[in-house]
Write a protein that holds these residues in place. Structure first.
Motif, PDB file in Angstrom:
ATOM      1  N   GLN A   1       0.829  -1.186   0.000  1.00  0.00           N
ATOM      2  CA  GLN A   1       0.000   0.000   0.000  1.00  0.00           C
ATOM      3  C   GLN A   1       0.876   1.253   0.000  1.00  0.00           C
ATOM      4  O   GLN A   1       1.866   1.340   0.737  1.00  0.00           O
ATOM      5  CB  GLN A   1      -0.926   0.006   1.225  1.00  0.00           C
ATOM      6  N   SER A   2       0.472   2.227  -0.811  1.00  0.00           N
ATOM      7  CA  SER A   2       1.257   3.473  -0.881  1.00  0.00           C
ATOM      8  C   SER A   2       1.163   4.278   0.399  1.00  0.00           C
ATOM      9  O   SER A   2       2.093   5.013   0.746  1.00  0.00           O
ATOM     10  CB  SER A   2       0.767   4.319  -2.059  1.00  0.00           C
ATOM     11  N   GLU A   3       0.053   4.140   1.127  1.00  0.00           N
ATOM     12  CA  GLU A   3      -0.114   4.891   2.381  1.00  0.00           C
ATOM     13  C   GLU A   3       0.916   4.486   3.425  1.00  0.00           C
ATOM     14  O   GLU A   3       1.249   5.275   4.315  1.00  0.00           O
ATOM     15  CB  GLU A   3      -1.519   4.672   2.932  1.00  0.00           C
ATOM     16  N   ALA A   4       1.444   3.271   3.323  1.00  0.00           N
ATOM     17  CA  ALA A   4       2.431   2.811   4.300  1.00  0.00           C
ATOM     18  C   ALA A   4       3.776   3.492   4.115  1.00  0.00           C
ATOM     19  O   ALA A   4       4.602   3.480   5.044  1.00  0.00           O
ATOM     20  CB  ALA A   4       2.597   1.303   4.204  1.00  0.00           C
ATOM     21  N   TYR A   5       4.018   4.093   2.957  1.00  0.00           N
ATOM     22  CA  TYR A   5       5.292   4.753   2.680  1.00  0.00           C
ATOM     23  C   TYR A   5       5.209   6.272   2.799  1.00  0.00           C
ATOM     24  O   TYR A   5       6.166   6.966   2.472  1.00  0.00           O
ATOM     25  CB  TYR A   5       5.770   4.384   1.271  1.00  0.00           C
ATOM     26  N   VAL A   6       4.061   6.793   3.252  1.00  0.00           N
ATOM     27  CA  VAL A   6       3.933   8.233   3.499  1.00  0.00           C
ATOM     28  C   VAL A   6       4.604   8.565   4.825  1.00  0.00           C
ATOM     29  O   VAL A   6       4.509   7.812   5.800  1.00  0.00           O
ATOM     30  CB  VAL A   6       2.447   8.650   3.501  1.00  0.00           C
ATOM     31  N   HIS A   7       5.275   9.689   4.879  1.00  0.00           N
ATOM     32  CA  HIS A   7       5.962  10.097   6.108  1.00  0.00           C
ATOM     33  C   HIS A   7       4.960  10.279   7.241  1.00  0.00           C
ATOM     34  O   HIS A   7       3.829  10.727   7.034  1.00  0.00           O
ATOM     35  CB  HIS A   7       6.725  11.400   5.874  1.00  0.00           C
ATOM     36  N   GLU A   8       5.396   9.930   8.452  1.00  0.00           N
ATOM     37  CA  GLU A   8       4.497  10.000   9.596  1.00  0.00           C
ATOM     38  C   GLU A   8       4.110  11.434   9.960  1.00  0.00           C
ATOM     39  O   GLU A   8       3.169  11.654  10.718  1.00  0.00           O
ATOM     40  CB  GLU A   8       5.160   9.344  10.810  1.00  0.00           C
ATOM     41  N   TYR A   9       4.785  12.397   9.394  1.00  0.00           N
ATOM     42  CA  TYR A   9       4.424  13.802   9.627  1.00  0.00           C
ATOM     43  C   TYR A   9       3.006  14.089   9.148  1.00  0.00           C
ATOM     44  O   TYR A   9       2.317  14.938   9.710  1.00  0.00           O
ATOM     45  CB  TYR A   9       5.426  14.702   8.916  1.00  0.00           C
ATOM     46  N   TYR A  10       2.547  13.366   8.104  1.00  0.00           N
ATOM     47  CA  TYR A  10       1.219  13.588   7.543  1.00  0.00           C
ATOM     48  C   TYR A  10       0.162  12.678   8.165  1.00  0.00           C
ATOM     49  O   TYR A  10      -0.954  12.623   7.663  1.00  0.00           O
ATOM     50  CB  TYR A  10       1.238  13.342   6.026  1.00  0.00           C
ATOM     51  N   SER A  11       0.462  12.018   9.215  1.00  0.00           N
ATOM     52  CA  SER A  11      -0.486  11.088   9.820  1.00  0.00           C
ATOM     53  C   SER A  11      -1.514  11.827  10.676  1.00  0.00           C
ATOM     54  O   SER A  11      -1.325  12.991  11.057  1.00  0.00           O
ATOM     55  CB  SER A  11       0.256  10.057  10.678  1.00  0.00           C
ATOM     56  N   LYS A  12      -2.586  11.126  10.972  1.00  0.00           N
ATOM     57  CA  LYS A  12      -3.654  11.702  11.789  1.00  0.00           C
ATOM     58  C   LYS A  12      -3.186  11.960  13.214  1.00  0.00           C
ATOM     59  O   LYS A  12      -3.549  12.975  13.834  1.00  0.00           O
ATOM     60  CB  LYS A  12      -4.852  10.755  11.781  1.00  0.00           C
ATOM     61  N   SER A  13      -2.381  11.060  13.762  1.00  0.00           N
ATOM     62  CA  SER A  13      -1.907  11.221  15.132  1.00  0.00           C
ATOM     63  C   SER A  13      -1.022  12.458  15.280  1.00  0.00           C
ATOM     64  O   SER A  13      -1.127  13.192  16.273  1.00  0.00           O
ATOM     65  CB  SER A  13      -1.135   9.971  15.565  1.00  0.00           C
ATOM     66  N   ARG A  14      -0.166  12.722  14.292  1.00  0.00           N
ATOM     67  CA  ARG A  14       0.685  13.912  14.360  1.00  0.00           C
ATOM     68  C   ARG A  14      -0.151  15.188  14.228  1.00  0.00           C
ATOM     69  O   ARG A  14       0.148  16.218  14.833  1.00  0.00           O
ATOM     70  CB  ARG A  14       1.744  13.859  13.272  1.00  0.00           C
TER      71      ARG A  14
END
Length: 215
Positions: A90-103
């Motif tokens: 999945q491409s979402e797994a390679y997105v930086h954690e800066y763009y995550s909901k938790s951050r």
């Protein structure tokens, strides 16, 4: 600011995705662009991607691409997404954690507390005096410094476009104060200087004696 923080926090809490919605939309557009990319496996997690007569190198282990877009933005580029899809991930797994909901929720986790009205302020009896103005050396400026793109006043003539003519030698580029040339024959200063240089003759009184001859 107090209301904006709470609105953003409540809106993201209702969101069910793992990455932010705006980033999710950008990722979907990159997936559409990855249809024109053709990846070739080179061994381990390294791939070679052909995209419109250009060739790029993608390494999933370091999450890098030779186009440098993945390194700069933190989002997998279209070349990287084509490799991720071939690798059945999945491409979402390679997105930086800066763009995550938790951050995102961590960013708006603080709260600005309400401020009471001014009539409830306590008087401390102290006053803040203004700073002492220091007089700078030199003549004070009367005009402010204009910006580089600020137009000049169209109703005021500029001295930069005026070509000065010397009244002494009749040459352009300087004035008579700094002129070191000789006096021009047609200069107006010649008539004034000639009048001042000639001595002024004053009539001398003559004493006439009249004698009466008595015959």
């Amino acid at each position: 600011m107090m209301q904006m923080i709470q609105v953003k926090k409540a809106g993201m809490a209702k969101y069910n995705g793992e990455i932010c919605p705006n980033i999710h939309d950008k990722l979907e557009k990159l997936k559409m662009e990855s249809r024109n990319c053709f990846a070739t496996w080179c061994g381990q997690l390294e791939f070679e991607v052909d995209h419109f007569q250009r060739r790029y190198i993608v390494d999933l282990s370091t999450r890098t691409c030779s186009c440098r877009r993945w390194d700069l933005s933190g989002l997998p580029c279209s070349h990287g997404i084509s490799v991720i899809q071939i690798n059945l991930e999945q491409s979402e797994a390679y997105v930086h954690e800066y763009y995550s909901k938790s951050r995102y929720l961590d960013t708006y986790a603080f709260t600005i507390h309400p401020v009471p009205d001014m009539h409830k302020y306590e008087e401390c009896g102290q006053k803040l005096n203004p700073l002492e103005a220091k007089k700078l050396t030199g003549r004070p400026k009367k005009l402010r410094n204009r910006q580089a793109d600020e137009p000049r006043n169209p109703h005021k003539a500029s001295r930069k476009s005026i070509n000065v003519t010397c009244a002494k030698c009749l040459q352009k580029g300087h004035n008579q104060r700094s002129c070191k040339n000789k006096l021009h024959p047609k200069s107006k200063m010649r008539s004034t200087s000639g009048q001042s240089s000639q001595p002024v003759s004053t009539p001398t009184p003559t004493l006439t004696l009249t004698t009466n001859i008595l015959s």
